[in-house]
Design a protein around this motif. Structure first.
Motif, PDB file in Angstrom:
ATOM      1  N   GLY A  14      -0.715  -4.985 -42.168  1.00  0.00           N
ATOM      2  CA  GLY A  14       0.047  -3.746 -42.332  1.00  0.00           C
ATOM      3  C   GLY A  14      -0.664  -2.728 -43.196  1.00  0.00           C
ATOM      4  N   LEU A  15      -1.399  -3.179 -44.209  1.00  0.00           N
ATOM      5  CA  LEU A  15      -2.098  -2.250 -45.099  1.00  0.00           C
ATOM      6  C   LEU A  15      -3.214  -1.509 -44.365  1.00  0.00           C
ATOM      7  CD1 LEU A  15      -2.326  -4.404 -48.357  1.00  0.00           C
ATOM      8  CD2 LEU A  15      -0.703  -2.574 -47.812  1.00  0.00           C
ATOM      9  N   THR A  59       3.518   9.192 -31.672  1.00  0.00           N
ATOM     10  CA  THR A  59       4.663   9.168 -32.589  1.00  0.00           C
ATOM     11  C   THR A  59       4.212   9.445 -34.009  1.00  0.00           C
ATOM     12  OG1 THR A  59       5.649   7.467 -31.181  1.00  0.00           O
ATOM     13  CG2 THR A  59       6.621   7.778 -33.351  1.00  0.00           C
ATOM     14  N   GLN A  60       3.116   8.807 -34.406  1.00  0.00           N
ATOM     15  CA  GLN A  60       2.594   8.974 -35.755  1.00  0.00           C
ATOM     16  C   GLN A  60       2.100  10.387 -36.006  1.00  0.00           C
ATOM     17  OE1 GLN A  60      -1.081   8.943 -36.017  1.00  0.00           O
ATOM     18  NE2 GLN A  60      -1.007   9.482 -38.173  1.00  0.00           N
ATOM     19  N   VAL A  61       1.510  11.002 -34.977  1.00  0.00           N
ATOM     20  CA  VAL A  61       1.013  12.373 -35.108  1.00  0.00           C
ATOM     21  C   VAL A  61       2.159  13.330 -35.421  1.00  0.00           C
ATOM     22  CG1 VAL A  61      -0.060  14.287 -33.849  1.00  0.00           C
ATOM     23  CG2 VAL A  61      -1.020  12.004 -33.677  1.00  0.00           C
ATOM     24  N   ALA A 246       4.221   2.412 -35.099  1.00  0.00           N
ATOM     25  CA  ALA A 246       4.405   3.836 -35.388  1.00  0.00           C
ATOM     26  C   ALA A 246       4.927   4.046 -36.803  1.00  0.00           C
ATOM     27  CB  ALA A 246       5.370   4.455 -34.381  1.00  0.00           C
ATOM     28  N   GLY A 247       5.837   3.187 -37.250  1.00  0.00           N
ATOM     29  CA  GLY A 247       6.385   3.314 -38.602  1.00  0.00           C
ATOM     30  C   GLY A 247       5.327   3.117 -39.677  1.00  0.00           C
ATOM     31  N   LEU A 248       4.455   2.143 -39.488  1.00  0.00           N
ATOM     32  CA  LEU A 248       3.382   1.908 -40.455  1.00  0.00           C
ATOM     33  C   LEU A 248       2.411   3.086 -40.501  1.00  0.00           C
ATOM     34  CD1 LEU A 248       2.597  -1.853 -39.701  1.00  0.00           C
ATOM     35  CD2 LEU A 248       3.726  -0.933 -41.729  1.00  0.00           C
ATOM     36  N   LEU A 249       2.097   3.639 -39.334  1.00  0.00           N
ATOM     37  CA  LEU A 249       1.199   4.794 -39.288  1.00  0.00           C
ATOM     38  C   LEU A 249       1.827   6.012 -39.963  1.00  0.00           C
ATOM     39  CD1 LEU A 249      -0.095   4.447 -35.611  1.00  0.00           C
ATOM     40  CD2 LEU A 249      -1.450   4.133 -37.676  1.00  0.00           C
TER      41      LEU A 249
END
Length: 304
Positions: A14-15, A59-61, A246-249
């Motif tokens: 995740g990191l 999504t992350q963008v 997407a949430g992690l990004l």
């Protein structure tokens, strides 16, 4: 910190994913690009399937663009009228891109298409960016001031019928020009998971002739809404959006965009462009090598 990605069907650190998101956010604030053009290939290198990487990166963008637009809006650096026209075109382009994505997915070639598009786009953009940045650096070292380019829209733009005034950008052009530009960006966003800023920013400068002070903010404003629509289309049609990924990004990108905005006000732009060009070309060469090498897994199983 291992995290399981349900759609990608694999475990990741995740990191590392958060760090990739932060890198994207910094690029968003620095250059007005969504950063997906680097996030997607880096996720592919990490082992995430190309379809999931492209769908989740868009999504992350979106998150990185929200933070960037707010920062530029405080300085009056967003042309909302012109941005609205490009967004309308982006919605149309996203629909066309969704049809193309499903077609290539149905014939089993979507992974190859995504990789090929990245090699072509990153190779071209990286070469042009490196040449321009190196010329600026040589001119500054020799003490010669580079000749300032005249800000004027392309002759093809002037030939389009009907004209609107875009006061914030200092333009009097046909709305068809930014509309068509938005369509192209929407198609690329759907197919490649990019925000399209790495095409939108130079196109706004050299084709539309926009004022440099509002290009980055307007680009991010366009990216914000087009990636939102693209994400919804991916979720409804390709089912390739991994919400955990997407949430992690997003976690890294929102803070990274603010850092990038601060760096943009202090660093020398030509040096930043040269560094970005080197990164882009390195990734393009890595993806080109991957297209010609036999993969470890010859066959993949994807949900219908």
């Amino acid at each position: 910190m291992d995290v399981y990605l349900p759609i990608a069907n694999l475990s990741v650190n995740g990191l590392v994913i958060i760090a990739l998101g932060a890198l994207t956010g910094v690029l968003s604030g620095l250059f007005g690009v969504g950063g997906g053009f680097l996030t997607t290939p880096l996720l592919i290198f990490y082992g995430v399937p190309p379809t999931v990487a492209a769908a989740s990166a868009s999504t992350q963008v979106t998150g990185a663009s929200v933070s960037g637009v707010l920062a530029h809006n405080r300085r009056g650096g967003v042309d909302y009228k012109l941005g609205g026209v490009t967004i309308a075109g982006g919605f149309v382009g996203s629909g066309i891109g969704a049809l193309l994505f499903r077609f290539f997915q149905s014939i089993g070639q979507i992974d190859t298409v995504i990789n090929f598009l990245y090699v072509m786009m990153l190779g071209t953009i990286g070469t042009l960016m490196a040449r321009e940045a190196w010329a600026s650096i040589r001119a500054s070292r020799s003490g010669d001031k580079p000749r300032a380019a005249k800000r004027r829209h392309h002759p093809l733009v002037a030939a389009l019928p009907g004209r609107w005034r875009f006061y914030r950008s200092g333009l009097y052009i046909s709305p068809l020009a930014p509309l068509l530009l938005g369509v192209g960006v929407g198609i690329l966003t759907m197919l490649m998971g990019v925000g399209g800023g790495f095409i939108l920013v130079p196109a706004m400068l050299y084709i539309l002739g926009m004022s440099a002070g509002v290009v980055v903010g307007t680009s991010l404003f366009n990216i914000l809404f087009v990636t939102m629509v693209t994400t919804m289309m991916h979720a409804l049609t390709t089912h390739a959006v991994d919400i955990v990924l997407a949430g992690l990004l997003l976690l890294g990108s929102v803070s990274g965009a603010q850092i990038g905005d601060q760096l943009a006000q202090k660093a020398k732009p030509e040096q930043l462009r040269l560094i970005l060009a080197a990164i882009v070309l390195a990734i393009a060469l890595r993806m080109l090598w991957g297209l010609g090498v036999r993969p470890d897994e010859i066959y993949t199983i994807a949900p219908l």
